[in-house]
Design an enzyme around this catalytic site. Sequence first.
Site, PDB file in Angstrom:
ATOM      1  N   HIS A  59      11.034  -0.599   0.282  1.00  0.00           N
ATOM      2  CA  HIS A  59      10.467  -0.164   1.573  1.00  0.00           C
ATOM      3  C   HIS A  59      11.326  -0.575   2.774  1.00  0.00           C
ATOM      4  CE1 HIS A  59       7.074   1.457   3.895  1.00  0.00           C
ATOM      5  NE2 HIS A  59       7.489   0.624   4.828  1.00  0.00           N
ATOM      6  N   ASP A 118      11.909   0.956   6.922  1.00  0.00           N
ATOM      7  CA  ASP A 118      11.386   1.909   7.915  1.00  0.00           C
ATOM      8  C   ASP A 118      12.491   2.426   8.824  1.00  0.00           C
ATOM      9  OD1 ASP A 118       8.484   2.152   7.560  1.00  0.00           O
ATOM     10  OD2 ASP A 118       8.436  -0.002   7.904  1.00  0.00           O
ATOM     11  N   GLU A 138       4.467   7.045   4.006  1.00  0.00           N
ATOM     12  CA  GLU A 138       3.698   5.807   4.131  1.00  0.00           C
ATOM     13  C   GLU A 138       2.319   6.076   4.711  1.00  0.00           C
ATOM     14  OE1 GLU A 138       5.440   2.627   6.356  1.00  0.00           O
ATOM     15  OE2 GLU A 138       4.100   1.161   5.450  1.00  0.00           O
ATOM     16  N   HIS A 140      -2.315   3.903   5.160  1.00  0.00           N
ATOM     17  CA  HIS A 140      -1.581   2.971   6.016  1.00  0.00           C
ATOM     18  C   HIS A 140      -2.601   1.956   6.512  1.00  0.00           C
ATOM     19  CE1 HIS A 140       1.114   1.492   9.269  1.00  0.00           C
ATOM     20  NE2 HIS A 140       1.850   1.384   8.192  1.00  0.00           N
ATOM     21  N   HIS A 173      -0.828  -1.672   1.217  1.00  0.00           N
ATOM     22  CA  HIS A 173      -1.669  -1.256   2.361  1.00  0.00           C
ATOM     23  C   HIS A 173      -3.107  -0.926   1.984  1.00  0.00           C
ATOM     24  CE1 HIS A 173       0.720  -1.120   6.028  1.00  0.00           C
ATOM     25  NE2 HIS A 173       1.737  -0.642   5.344  1.00  0.00           N
ATOM     26  N   HIS A 207       5.567  -2.926  -0.676  1.00  0.00           N
ATOM     27  CA  HIS A 207       5.958  -3.964   0.294  1.00  0.00           C
ATOM     28  C   HIS A 207       4.754  -4.840   0.647  1.00  0.00           C
ATOM     29  CE1 HIS A 207       4.577  -0.594   2.689  1.00  0.00           C
ATOM     30  NE2 HIS A 207       4.666  -1.250   3.842  1.00  0.00           N
ATOM     31  N   ASP A 240      10.618  -4.286   3.990  1.00  0.00           N
ATOM     32  CA  ASP A 240       9.980  -3.828   5.238  1.00  0.00           C
ATOM     33  C   ASP A 240      10.943  -3.947   6.428  1.00  0.00           C
ATOM     34  OD1 ASP A 240       7.871  -2.612   6.563  1.00  0.00           O
ATOM     35  OD2 ASP A 240       6.456  -4.247   6.293  1.00  0.00           O
TER      36      ASP A 240
HETATM   37 ZN   LIG Z   1       3.878  -0.745   5.793  1.00  0.00          ZN
END
Ligand SMILES: [Zn+2]
Length: 374
Positions: free
Chosen positions: A26, A28, A124, A151, A192, A213, A322
């Site tokens: 993961h 972003d 995500e 999420h 999540h 993550h 992350d």
């Molecule tokens: Zn996340």
Amino acid sequence: MTDTIAHEEITRARKLAAESIGIDSHIDTIQRVLVMHQDLGKRSGAGHVDLPRLRDGGMHAPFFAFWVPVYYEGAEAVRRTLDLRDSMQSLLDTYPDEIELATTATDIERIVKAGKVSAFLTIEGGHQIADDLAVLRMYFMLGIRSMTLTHSRNNNWADAATDKPAHNGLTGFGKKVVREMNRLGMLVDVSHVSDKTFYDALDVTTKPVIVSHSSMRALSDVPRNVTDEMLRALAKNRGVIGINFGEGFINPRDAEALRLAIRIETSAPALTGKALDEYAAADVHKLFGSRVEVAATVEGVADHIDHAVNVAGIDHVGIGSDFDGVSGPPNGLEDVSKMPVLVAVLLRRGYAERDVKKILGENCLRVIREATGQ
Ligand SMILES: [Zn+2]
């Protein structure tokens, strides 16, 4: 302490990382292309990841997450997902000799062997399919091979870890989503989600899942982390957890940062189109604009890995940093180029090189192979 890690230890760690298939389940980073128009082909002091720093860190095969804040609803969430997919495409098209799309474990092996970065695409949040399995199938056609079921807030068919339960886990439609992902060959990601959604997903799925993550609730008691009981269930499912490096995930003294991120995401005004995108851009700058002081350290990350290995076993633990989705990665692990420091810490703690390779990517690769069928 890590500041006493000797030059030879880092050299050995760097060599091991270079020989491994480094999978980070993961990051972003793509939002930095969409929102900040950054060129990931060039080394940058901004953010945590770019192509040169991925190579430095030996993390050749990240999952590029298309994070869409939960205030994008319905068709707006689909539009935002396509915008992120388009930003990803621009990166792939600009640097064809350096990065390539991967949709299977076999692709990942081939691309990494060719000396390129392998890009595995994920979305995500289940809100991004707008309650429509046809949208999920079209994401698959666009090369997306994993989806996090929620999420930070519940969606219409699954409860999230950081919201009040509304569905008692997965609804009937939520179970259909999991079955359709199994059928298509997409990884079911249970980061999540609420604990009940986690167990419901494990009941329904016919394939190993990924917790892309999250870290250990035993060490930092936040709802985004997993309990020991969840870890044992994950091992039974033959899945994998990617340890999250985010400050609050690792050290409870940093947990306020996590709560702030959730508050920002859930207190958004009702906007659409360009006005919504502008709001989201300000949000991204606020969350990820500058590095904050944190208590978390690279040794703390190794503590979470130790705990996960002790409870779930060496075959079920991976990396899900992350990066570019948290404001303060740990001291000593400030960006992806520092990964060899973590490897050195693990080697110093007595992990065999073969086991470090499992954590760095082989475990995750096995789960990808089983989920995608190749
Ligand atoms: Zn996340």
